[in-house]
Design an enzyme around this catalytic site. Sequence first.
Site, PDB file in Angstrom:
ATOM      1  N   LYS A 116      39.267  24.203  36.923  1.00 15.09           N
ATOM      2  CA  LYS A 116      40.163  24.918  36.012  1.00 15.09           C
ATOM      3  C   LYS A 116      40.764  24.006  34.956  1.00 15.09           C
ATOM      4  O   LYS A 116      40.989  24.425  33.824  1.00 15.09           O
ATOM      5  CB  LYS A 116      41.284  25.609  36.805  1.00 15.09           C
ATOM      6  N   LYS A 200      29.695  31.516  39.484  1.00 12.79           N
ATOM      7  CA  LYS A 200      30.476  32.551  40.159  1.00 12.79           C
ATOM      8  C   LYS A 200      30.873  33.658  39.168  1.00 12.79           C
ATOM      9  O   LYS A 200      31.183  33.350  38.018  1.00 12.79           O
ATOM     10  CB  LYS A 200      31.741  31.869  40.710  1.00 12.79           C
ATOM     11  N   LYS A 203      36.703  36.353  36.149  1.00 12.89           N
ATOM     12  CA  LYS A 203      37.464  37.099  35.137  1.00 12.89           C
ATOM     13  C   LYS A 203      37.439  36.360  33.809  1.00 12.89           C
ATOM     14  O   LYS A 203      37.591  36.952  32.751  1.00 12.89           O
ATOM     15  CB  LYS A 203      38.947  37.184  35.553  1.00 12.89           C
TER      16      LYS A 203
HETATM   17  P1  TYM Z   1      41.803  35.190  42.738  1.00 11.52           P
HETATM   18  O1  TYM Z   1      42.852  36.026  42.114  1.00 11.52           O
HETATM   19  O2  TYM Z   1      41.006  34.282  41.873  1.00 11.52           O
HETATM   20  O3  TYM Z   1      40.758  36.124  43.478  1.00 11.52           O
HETATM   21  C1  TYM Z   1      41.185  37.087  44.407  1.00 11.52           C
HETATM   22  C2  TYM Z   1      40.229  37.131  45.577  1.00 11.52           C
HETATM   23  O4  TYM Z   1      38.907  37.441  45.122  1.00 11.52           O
HETATM   24  C3  TYM Z   1      38.006  36.452  45.607  1.00 11.52           C
HETATM   25  N1  TYM Z   1      36.946  36.246  44.588  1.00 11.52           N
HETATM   26  C4  TYM Z   1      35.646  36.395  44.831  1.00 11.52           C
HETATM   27  N2  TYM Z   1      34.983  36.756  45.939  1.00 11.52           N
HETATM   28  C5  TYM Z   1      33.636  36.836  45.848  1.00 11.52           C
HETATM   29  N3  TYM Z   1      32.938  36.562  44.717  1.00 11.52           N
HETATM   30  C6  TYM Z   1      33.580  36.201  43.578  1.00 11.52           C
HETATM   31  N4  TYM Z   1      32.887  35.947  42.469  1.00 11.52           N
HETATM   32  C7  TYM Z   1      34.998  36.106  43.607  1.00 11.52           C
HETATM   33  N5  TYM Z   1      35.934  35.780  42.674  1.00 11.52           N
HETATM   34  C8  TYM Z   1      37.120  35.875  43.304  1.00 11.52           C
HETATM   35  C9  TYM Z   1      38.842  35.204  45.797  1.00 11.52           C
HETATM   36  O5  TYM Z   1      38.240  34.310  46.687  1.00 11.52           O
HETATM   37  C10 TYM Z   1      40.140  35.783  46.315  1.00 11.52           C
HETATM   38  O6  TYM Z   1      40.045  36.019  47.711  1.00 11.52           O
HETATM   39  N6  TYM Z   1      44.225  31.457  44.960  1.00 11.52           N
HETATM   40  C11 TYM Z   1      43.825  32.833  45.105  1.00 11.52           C
HETATM   41  C12 TYM Z   1      44.984  33.806  45.282  1.00 11.52           C
HETATM   42  C13 TYM Z   1      45.957  33.460  46.351  1.00 11.52           C
HETATM   43  C14 TYM Z   1      45.761  33.636  47.737  1.00 11.52           C
HETATM   44  C15 TYM Z   1      46.991  33.216  48.338  1.00 11.52           C
HETATM   45  C16 TYM Z   1      44.707  34.106  48.506  1.00 11.52           C
HETATM   46  C17 TYM Z   1      47.204  32.955  46.164  1.00 11.52           C
HETATM   47  N7  TYM Z   1      47.834  32.814  47.373  1.00 11.52           N
HETATM   48  C18 TYM Z   1      47.149  33.244  49.712  1.00 11.52           C
HETATM   49  C19 TYM Z   1      44.876  34.130  49.886  1.00 11.52           C
HETATM   50  C20 TYM Z   1      46.090  33.709  50.473  1.00 11.52           C
HETATM   51  C21 TYM Z   1      43.062  33.242  43.855  1.00 11.52           C
HETATM   52  O7  TYM Z   1      43.178  32.628  42.842  1.00 11.52           O
HETATM   53  O8  TYM Z   1      42.389  34.396  43.988  1.00 11.52           O
END
Ligand code: TYM
Length: 340
Positions: A116, A200, A203
């Site tokens: 990032k 991957k 967004k």
């Molecule tokens: P974020 O907002 O990027 O994504 C949310 C969830 O979607 C999953 N994800 C994917 N799964 C499969 N294929 C993909 N291409 C893909 N892109 C995203 C992510 O793995 C995530 O589960 N850091 C985390 C948010 C967070 C969190 C937490 C998660 C903050 N605190 C505590 C679990 C527990 C994040 O940026 O997710």
Amino acid sequence: MSEIRNNTVLSGVQPSGDLHIGNYLGAIKNFVSMQNDYKCFFCIVDLHAITVKQDPKILKKNTLEVAATYIASGIDPKKSIIFNQSSVPAHSELAWIINCVTRMGWLSRMTQFKDKAGKDKENASSGLFIYPNLMAADILIYKATHVPVGNDQKQHLELTRDIAQKFNRDFNCENFFPIPEPIIDKDISRIMSLKDGNQKMSKSDLSEYSRISLLDESDQIIKKIKKAKTADTVMPEKIDDILKLSEVNNLLNIYSGFSGLEKQKLIDQYKGKTFSIFKSDLSDTLVERIKPITSEIKKLMQDKHYLLGILQEGRNKANEVAKKTINDVYDIVGLLRNET
Ligand code: TYM
């Protein structure tokens, strides 16, 4: 089963743009299936979102949109606690304590920070660097035992486990924080870009054609699948040959994730056939599954009052649990909280 019910799930999604089918298959779909068996906290992690620049007005709208997406996907606010992270101050309070537990070396190994921050590391916010500490706080403040996430969060979960262990050891409070288990599906936890099977689905990808958003209309879904990269062959019959074609493998994972059909069954059905037949059936399935979610999100977004009510109710419930943990943590760490 009763043992499972004592277990707690926490997971979160950033309100940083339209959610896509990777977020759905990798995370939200699992949230829905776990809510009957676990005490569930589903958070909208707005404090994580501001580790990179956000437009304040859009951030508020996106926060409501994630709440709407949770509900439209099948999360029942009567069973699960839905809330936004910034409304429960104990997340930030615990994150500070965790900042003092986590070692710099641990954080500097985090690949997501490197991805990032990109080449301009000096210009990344310090929030982005300590982001995994806040994530650990999200999980540990509820003493969560299970965390359903996509594969890209695996390293952050491993770090959370290390933090929990170090805290328990440093402060001589064995088992205070449970060591959380990641719940990561084998095939659908890493949905790839429709344009490049080695990237991957994200967004932030500049190309709309790289992803399918949960807000896409049916004709957009059909067009995107039509344009999705495959291969100049027919569908191979052996899984080993399919694994060599990363874009085809990805589309099969998406198909399996949405249809509930085993991947092998799909391979048997389409082996030797052209990809146009496969793509046409895949689009039909995606439209059938995504359309009801899209219309429900749009309907819920018209009722801001309802969504704010859900978040308020969630905040109250989450606060009750989080306050208890942070009070115990302050006591364990030796911070005087002179409250009656
Ligand atoms: P974020 O907002 O990027 O994504 C949310 C969830 O979607 C999953 N994800 C994917 N799964 C499969 N294929 C993909 N291409 C893909 N892109 C995203 C992510 O793995 C995530 O589960 N850091 C985390 C948010 C967070 C969190 C937490 C998660 C903050 N605190 C505590 C679990 C527990 C994040 O940026 O997710």
